[in-house]
Write a protein that holds these residues in place. Sequence first.
Motif, PDB file in Angstrom:
ATOM      1  N   PHE A 155       0.686  21.290  10.850  1.00 42.77           N
ATOM      2  CA  PHE A 155       0.855  20.536   9.537  1.00 42.77           C
ATOM      3  C   PHE A 155       1.183  21.398   8.370  1.00 42.77           C
ATOM      4  N   GLN A 169      -9.613  13.983  13.236  1.00 45.39           N
ATOM      5  CA  GLN A 169      -9.782  15.708  11.829  1.00 45.39           C
ATOM      6  C   GLN A 169     -11.115  16.202  11.874  1.00 45.39           C
ATOM      7  N   TRP A 217     -11.625  -8.163  -0.985  1.00 43.39           N
ATOM      8  CA  TRP A 217     -10.300  -9.196  -0.737  1.00 43.39           C
ATOM      9  C   TRP A 217     -10.560 -10.234  -0.617  1.00 43.39           C
ATOM     10  N   VAL A 263       0.086  -8.176  -5.018  1.00 44.14           N
ATOM     11  CA  VAL A 263      -0.939  -7.048  -5.777  1.00 44.14           C
ATOM     12  C   VAL A 263      -0.744  -5.384  -4.249  1.00 44.14           C
ATOM     13  N   PHE A 272      -6.230   7.612  17.764  1.00 47.78           N
ATOM     14  CA  PHE A 272      -6.320   8.439  17.029  1.00 47.78           C
ATOM     15  C   PHE A 272      -7.199   7.998  15.938  1.00 47.78           C
ATOM     16  N   SER A 313       0.651  -1.383  -0.275  1.00 48.39           N
ATOM     17  CA  SER A 313       0.054   0.146   0.034  1.00 48.39           C
ATOM     18  C   SER A 313       1.028   0.889  -0.132  1.00 48.39           C
ATOM     19  N   THR A 347       1.096   8.778  -2.521  1.00 46.95           N
ATOM     20  CA  THR A 347       2.118   8.768  -3.758  1.00 46.95           C
ATOM     21  C   THR A 347       3.461   8.807  -3.871  1.00 46.95           C
TER      22      THR A 347
HETATM   23  C1  B12 Z   1      -4.380   8.927   8.855  1.00 41.98           C
HETATM   24  C2  B12 Z   1      -4.216   9.914   7.895  1.00 41.98           C
HETATM   25  C3  B12 Z   1      -2.710  10.297   7.565  1.00 41.98           C
HETATM   26  C4  B12 Z   1      -1.986  10.263   9.422  1.00 41.98           C
HETATM   27  C5  B12 Z   1      -1.804   8.631   9.343  1.00 41.98           C
HETATM   28  C6  B12 Z   1      -0.653   8.211   8.045  1.00 41.98           C
HETATM   29  C7  B12 Z   1      -0.361   6.386   8.147  1.00 41.98           C
HETATM   30  N1  B12 Z   1       0.506   6.499   7.418  1.00 41.98           N
HETATM   31  O1  B12 Z   1      -1.531   5.862   7.983  1.00 41.98           O
HETATM   32  C8  B12 Z   1      -0.877  11.127   9.391  1.00 41.98           C
HETATM   33  C9  B12 Z   1      -1.963  11.688  10.386  1.00 41.98           C
HETATM   34  C10 B12 Z   1       0.213  10.865  10.223  1.00 41.98           C
HETATM   35  C11 B12 Z   1      -0.268  11.223   7.918  1.00 41.98           C
HETATM   36  C12 B12 Z   1       0.185  11.919   7.162  1.00 41.98           C
HETATM   37  C13 B12 Z   1       0.109  11.859   6.156  1.00 41.98           C
HETATM   38  N2  B12 Z   1      -0.609  12.153   4.902  1.00 41.98           N
HETATM   39 CO1  B12 Z   1      -2.658  11.508   5.488  1.00 41.98          CO
HETATM   40  N3  B12 Z   1      -4.193  10.329   4.950  1.00 41.98           N
HETATM   41  C14 B12 Z   1      -4.832   9.614   6.192  1.00 41.98           C
HETATM   42  C15 B12 Z   1      -6.003   9.939   5.691  1.00 41.98           C
HETATM   43  C16 B12 Z   1      -7.079  10.677   6.407  1.00 41.98           C
HETATM   44  C17 B12 Z   1      -6.923   7.961   6.447  1.00 41.98           C
HETATM   45  C18 B12 Z   1      -5.607   7.179   6.022  1.00 41.98           C
HETATM   46  C19 B12 Z   1      -6.427   5.616   6.295  1.00 41.98           C
HETATM   47  O2  B12 Z   1      -5.980   5.534   7.335  1.00 41.98           O
HETATM   48  N4  B12 Z   1      -7.643   5.457   6.166  1.00 41.98           N
HETATM   49  C20 B12 Z   1      -8.295   4.433   6.833  1.00 41.98           C
HETATM   50  C21 B12 Z   1      -7.473   3.135   5.427  1.00 41.98           C
HETATM   51  C22 B12 Z   1      -8.909   1.676   6.139  1.00 41.98           C
HETATM   52  O3  B12 Z   1      -8.160   3.420   4.612  1.00 41.98           O
HETATM   53  P1  B12 Z   1      -7.285   3.532   3.339  1.00 41.98           P
HETATM   54  O4  B12 Z   1      -5.898   3.750   3.204  1.00 41.98           O
HETATM   55  O5  B12 Z   1      -7.895   4.354   1.732  1.00 41.98           O
HETATM   56  O6  B12 Z   1      -7.097   2.171   2.313  1.00 41.98           O
HETATM   57  C23 B12 Z   1      -8.358   1.185   2.077  1.00 41.98           C
HETATM   58  C24 B12 Z   1      -7.905   1.142  -0.079  1.00 41.98           C
HETATM   59  O7  B12 Z   1      -7.681   2.212  -0.825  1.00 41.98           O
HETATM   60  C25 B12 Z   1      -7.639  -0.074   0.065  1.00 41.98           C
HETATM   61  N5  B12 Z   1      -6.084  -0.282  -0.235  1.00 41.98           N
HETATM   62  C26 B12 Z   1      -5.419   1.128   0.484  1.00 41.98           C
HETATM   63  N6  B12 Z   1      -3.716  -0.160   0.258  1.00 41.98           N
HETATM   64  C27 B12 Z   1      -4.285  -1.042  -0.111  1.00 41.98           C
HETATM   65  C28 B12 Z   1      -3.444  -2.108  -0.573  1.00 41.98           C
HETATM   66  C29 B12 Z   1      -3.421  -3.455  -1.367  1.00 41.98           C
HETATM   67  C30 B12 Z   1      -2.904  -4.476  -1.452  1.00 41.98           C
HETATM   68  C31 B12 Z   1      -4.979  -3.454  -1.446  1.00 41.98           C
HETATM   69  C32 B12 Z   1      -5.324  -4.576  -1.884  1.00 41.98           C
HETATM   70  C33 B12 Z   1      -5.588  -2.642  -1.277  1.00 41.98           C
HETATM   71  C34 B12 Z   1      -5.671  -1.182  -0.079  1.00 41.98           C
HETATM   72  O8  B12 Z   1      -8.221  -0.907   0.837  1.00 41.98           O
HETATM   73  C35 B12 Z   1      -8.498   0.048   2.362  1.00 41.98           C
HETATM   74  C36 B12 Z   1      -9.927  -0.806   3.026  1.00 41.98           C
HETATM   75  O9  B12 Z   1     -10.478  -0.578   1.929  1.00 41.98           O
HETATM   76  C37 B12 Z   1      -5.795   9.457   4.111  1.00 41.98           C
HETATM   77  C38 B12 Z   1      -7.221  10.544   3.547  1.00 41.98           C
HETATM   78  C39 B12 Z   1      -8.257   9.052   3.539  1.00 41.98           C
HETATM   79  N7  B12 Z   1      -8.839   9.375   3.351  1.00 41.98           N
HETATM   80  O10 B12 Z   1      -7.592   8.458   3.060  1.00 41.98           O
HETATM   81  C40 B12 Z   1      -4.069  11.048   4.433  1.00 41.98           C
HETATM   82  C41 B12 Z   1      -4.097  10.609   3.300  1.00 41.98           C
HETATM   83  C42 B12 Z   1      -3.511   9.598   3.364  1.00 41.98           C
HETATM   84  N8  B12 Z   1      -2.708  11.095   3.791  1.00 41.98           N
HETATM   85  C43 B12 Z   1      -1.749  12.132   2.516  1.00 41.98           C
HETATM   86  C44 B12 Z   1      -0.557  12.351   3.159  1.00 41.98           C
HETATM   87  C45 B12 Z   1      -0.123  13.182   1.426  1.00 41.98           C
HETATM   88  C46 B12 Z   1       0.399  12.194   4.458  1.00 41.98           C
HETATM   89  C47 B12 Z   1       1.399  12.787   4.060  1.00 41.98           C
HETATM   90  C48 B12 Z   1       2.409  12.411   3.321  1.00 41.98           C
HETATM   91  C49 B12 Z   1       0.817  14.182   4.499  1.00 41.98           C
HETATM   92  C50 B12 Z   1       0.287  14.804   5.783  1.00 41.98           C
HETATM   93  N9  B12 Z   1      -1.106  14.525   5.144  1.00 41.98           N
HETATM   94  O11 B12 Z   1       0.431  14.907   6.502  1.00 41.98           O
HETATM   95  C51 B12 Z   1       1.582  12.006   5.767  1.00 41.98           C
HETATM   96  C52 B12 Z   1       2.742  11.062   5.760  1.00 41.98           C
HETATM   97  C53 B12 Z   1       2.799  10.478   7.135  1.00 41.98           C
HETATM   98  C54 B12 Z   1       3.205   8.701   6.671  1.00 41.98           C
HETATM   99  N10 B12 Z   1       4.685   8.245   7.670  1.00 41.98           N
HETATM  100  O12 B12 Z   1       3.226   8.583   6.283  1.00 41.98           O
HETATM  101  C55 B12 Z   1      -2.501  11.858   1.288  1.00 41.98           C
HETATM  102  C56 B12 Z   1      -1.583  10.878   0.224  1.00 41.98           C
HETATM  103  C57 B12 Z   1      -2.434  11.364  -1.261  1.00 41.98           C
HETATM  104  C58 B12 Z   1      -1.563  10.766  -2.136  1.00 41.98           C
HETATM  105  N11 B12 Z   1      -2.011  10.925  -3.234  1.00 41.98           N
HETATM  106  O13 B12 Z   1      -0.895   9.981  -1.993  1.00 41.98           O
HETATM  107  C59 B12 Z   1      -4.448  11.641   1.838  1.00 41.98           C
HETATM  108  C60 B12 Z   1      -5.014  11.006   0.384  1.00 41.98           C
HETATM  109  C61 B12 Z   1      -4.950  12.580   2.122  1.00 41.98           C
HETATM  110  C62 B12 Z   1      -5.186  13.921   0.886  1.00 41.98           C
HETATM  111  N12 B12 Z   1      -6.084  14.911   1.468  1.00 41.98           N
HETATM  112  O14 B12 Z   1      -5.029  13.643  -0.236  1.00 41.98           O
HETATM  113  N13 B12 Z   1      -2.595  10.836   7.338  1.00 41.98           N
END
Ligand code: B12
Length: 439
Positions: free
Chosen positions: A332, A238, A116, A87, A208, A63, A66
């Motif tokens: 941030f 948030q 999944w 994957v 969190f 996972s 960008t």
């Molecule tokens: C919580 C969060 C954080 C937290 C925790 C970070 C972490 N390591 O998880 C904090 C505040 C620290 C943070 C920081 C950052 N974040 Co952030 N964060 C989020 C947020 C709000 C939720 C992510 C999350 O936990 N979702 C819950 C899970 C369950 O959902 P999911 O990730 O979408 O996964 C699902 C699917 O996508 C899929 N999936 C995901 N991966 C994979 C892989 C496989 C193989 C498969 C099959 C499926 C799959 O399956 C999951 C279940 O359905 C997202 C916004 C969002 N809504 O996505 C931004 C987001 C991911 N963050 C982003 C960014 C840029 C960052 C930072 C670089 C800068 C920042 N905003 O502070 C830093 C980097 C930190 C780091 N060390 O990783 C961007 C990414 C944009 C991009 N195109 O890459 C997002 C999308 C926010 C945005 N507004 O655009 N973040």
Amino acid sequence: MHILFVVPGWPRDSFWDVLCFKFPPLALATLAGLTPRRHRLSYVDESLAPVDFDLGPDLVVISAMTPLAPRGYEIADAFRARGAKVVIGGIHASNLPEEAGRHADAVVVGEADEIWPEILADAERGRLKPLYRQAAYTRMDRVPAADRGIYPRKGYFFENMIQTTRGCPYRCEFCTVTAFFGGTYRCRPVERILEEVAALRRAPGYVFFCDDNLIARRDHVLRLLDGLRGHRLRWVCQAPVTLAKDDDLLRRMAEAGCHGVFIGFESLRPENIEVMGKRHNKVEFYEEAVHRIHDHGIGVHGSFVFGYDHDTPAVFDQFLDFAHRTALDGAFLPVLTPFPGTRIHRRLKAEGRILTEDWRRYDMATVVYRPRGMSVAELQEGFWKVNAGFYSLGSTLRRLFRPSGLRRRSHIIFMPMNFGHIPAVRKARRAFTPTPEAA
Ligand code: B12
Ligand code: SF4
């Protein structure tokens, strides 16, 4: 099967590499929570430990956001060369599935909770398809409790990330969330969330709630808050700045253990807010909003993005004045980053202003486009100036050690956070290599 979950690492000495507060990605623990126990699961986060390419997994699950995608592809290529299947999913692969597909046996676009089991079954039979996409958004009663047992015992700051909703009702120009969730806002059943809270291995502890917006459905969040009381948690979440208008909600959040709110203020210039399309943000209310939230003992972590079209080199000092006046607890402070899939990416590309599509540089610290109100070099320098100015000893003392706020319970989180950032920002600044345009 032996399934290896992988989080690619940040480039060495980049901001998120040196920052000591590491967060686990909830996505992988969510997928682990959906994986039958007959499989053997292992996990590596390159921010904590190097990848052992000789582990011999059958399936590698990656996972990546960008800036981590290029490293994710290197890891994928290396495992595929050793015979493993790979994957890839997550926000970046969902936006650019063809690119990800050059490095993976299967790419998953969008949420994966309901699809999944099918992907795993295909992998077991050796019949992975190149592309998977759920027929519809995940039904929220199907979101499993995350399996945090896959995380290493040590290394993460907030292991207990929990999601209570998905999506966001707004559509800001720079944000990938609405593009990903299609403007939906869906809530998990409160009972399921509370079960997950009760089962946390580090409870009572820090949680969190990582929703983009915890409070968009008032009835849902109120029921959640009622259920959280009594768990003795310290939690952060948030929410939009409009939260500060709701005194009753703030009081109930405080009673349920809320210690901090991450708020996307984005800009102190109303013209920028207009261009972003974040109309619920009223700049004239910001100062009062921070005070109102502080009145409930809750800290404010403000997010302000620099480089929007109406920003000039004066915005950096303007922000620092605001932060000191309001005693902002944390911040941030990124440069505007036009992530693929967003409206701003399309706009800047059409205007010929994108400087690079090397995704490693999309780390929110590097200027990757040509701003309008200042030069690339001014924005780059301003980014470091504002981060170093905010995360300095002087600023931290001014913001957190003022007599009126000294007893605020949120300090238990924000003091270490501020003191941890001071050396991290210095180190990341020293190690930073600007793009040729900013040099
Ligand atoms: C919580 C969060 C954080 C937290 C925790 C970070 C972490 N390591 O998880 C904090 C505040 C620290 C943070 C920081 C950052 N974040 Co952030 N964060 C989020 C947020 C709000 C939720 C992510 C999350 O936990 N979702 C819950 C899970 C369950 O959902 P999911 O990730 O979408 O996964 C699902 C699917 O996508 C899929 N999936 C995901 N991966 C994979 C892989 C496989 C193989 C498969 C099959 C499926 C799959 O399956 C999951 C279940 O359905 C997202 C916004 C969002 N809504 O996505 C931004 C987001 C991911 N963050 C982003 C960014 C840029 C960052 C930072 C670089 C800068 C920042 N905003 O502070 C830093 C980097 C930190 C780091 N060390 O990783 C961007 C990414 C944009 C991009 N195109 O890459 C997002 C999308 C926010 C945005 N507004 O655009 N973040
Ligand atoms: S920036 Fe925040 S309010 Fe705007 S669309 Fe993204 S998650 Fe929603």
